[in-house]
Design a protein around this motif. Sequence first.
Motif, PDB file in Angstrom:
ATOM      1  N   ALA A   1       0.827  -1.207   0.000  1.00  0.00           N
ATOM      2  CA  ALA A   1       0.000   0.000   0.000  1.00  0.00           C
ATOM      3  C   ALA A   1       0.859   1.254   0.000  1.00  0.00           C
ATOM      4  O   ALA A   1       0.556   2.229  -0.704  1.00  0.00           O
TER       5      ALA A   1
ATOM      6  N   GLY B   1       2.431   1.588  -3.466  1.00  0.00           N
ATOM      7  CA  GLY B   1       1.406   1.995  -4.424  1.00  0.00           C
ATOM      8  C   GLY B   1       0.983   3.444  -4.263  1.00  0.00           C
ATOM      9  O   GLY B   1       0.579   4.094  -5.231  1.00  0.00           O
ATOM     10  N   TYR B   2       1.059   3.957  -3.065  1.00  0.00           N
ATOM     11  CA  TYR B   2       0.678   5.343  -2.815  1.00  0.00           C
ATOM     12  C   TYR B   2       1.763   6.325  -3.245  1.00  0.00           C
ATOM     13  O   TYR B   2       1.468   7.362  -3.816  1.00  0.00           O
TER      14      TYR B   2
ATOM     15  N   GLU C   1       4.513   6.149  -8.636  1.00  0.00           N
ATOM     16  CA  GLU C   1       3.544   6.200  -9.732  1.00  0.00           C
ATOM     17  C   GLU C   1       3.717   5.008 -10.668  1.00  0.00           C
ATOM     18  O   GLU C   1       4.813   4.534 -10.906  1.00  0.00           O
TER      19      GLU C   1
ATOM     20  N   VAL D   1       2.703   1.814 -10.426  1.00  0.00           N
ATOM     21  CA  VAL D   1       2.846   0.451  -9.923  1.00  0.00           C
ATOM     22  C   VAL D   1       1.549  -0.083  -9.306  1.00  0.00           C
ATOM     23  O   VAL D   1       1.549  -1.149  -8.701  1.00  0.00           O
ATOM     24  N   THR D   2       0.454   0.657  -9.488  1.00  0.00           N
ATOM     25  CA  THR D   2      -0.807   0.211  -8.891  1.00  0.00           C
ATOM     26  C   THR D   2      -1.321  -1.075  -9.510  1.00  0.00           C
ATOM     27  O   THR D   2      -2.075  -1.810  -8.869  1.00  0.00           O
ATOM     28  N   VAL D   3      -0.902  -1.375 -10.744  1.00  0.00           N
ATOM     29  CA  VAL D   3      -1.300  -2.632 -11.380  1.00  0.00           C
ATOM     30  C   VAL D   3      -0.701  -3.821 -10.625  1.00  0.00           C
ATOM     31  O   VAL D   3      -1.302  -4.894 -10.556  1.00  0.00           O
TER      32      VAL D   3
ATOM     33  N   THR E   1       0.624  -3.491  -7.217  1.00  0.00           N
ATOM     34  CA  THR E   1       0.385  -3.417  -5.778  1.00  0.00           C
ATOM     35  C   THR E   1      -1.061  -3.719  -5.386  1.00  0.00           C
ATOM     36  O   THR E   1      -1.292  -4.236  -4.294  1.00  0.00           O
ATOM     37  N   THR E   2      -2.035  -3.403  -6.233  1.00  0.00           N
ATOM     38  CA  THR E   2      -3.432  -3.662  -5.890  1.00  0.00           C
ATOM     39  C   THR E   2      -3.706  -5.160  -5.695  1.00  0.00           C
ATOM     40  O   THR E   2      -4.300  -5.546  -4.680  1.00  0.00           O
TER      41      THR E   2
ATOM     42  N   ILE F   1      -2.102  -6.235  -2.392  1.00  0.00           N
ATOM     43  CA  ILE F   1      -2.869  -5.815  -1.218  1.00  0.00           C
ATOM     44  C   ILE F   1      -4.065  -6.730  -1.015  1.00  0.00           C
ATOM     45  O   ILE F   1      -4.371  -7.129   0.116  1.00  0.00           O
TER      46      ILE F   1
END
Length: 109
Positions: free
Chosen positions: A59, A62-63, A66, A68-70, A72-73, A76
């Motif tokens: 988390a 990912g926060y 920039e 890397v949310t694909v 890290t989500t 999590i």
Amino acid sequence: MSLQCAHCYKSFSIAKVNDSRGKGLSVEVQCPHCAAWLGHNKYLSVVKIVGFYGGVIAAAVGYFVEGVTVITTPLIILAVIMVGLSHIMDHLQLIEVPENDPNAETHAK
């Protein structure tokens, strides 16, 4: 916090525990009602800790990073599943039966 003995099935407060042995994840407590030694499963505790800190790290990454949310989500989500399942499965287990338990004796014929 109330605990339930795996031997006599009576609830007791953690404040009423008089005897304990071990350190860290291998700590065992003695039931104040029946004197049975109880402990948690070490492997489930490790899974719970790894899942929690893995989710927190994912988390935070990912926060602050920039793009890397694909990655890290899903990490999590898996961490939340790991923590939830290991928490549900992690109950006190009977480690040692009390010495004066009449049900523990084997009746040889």
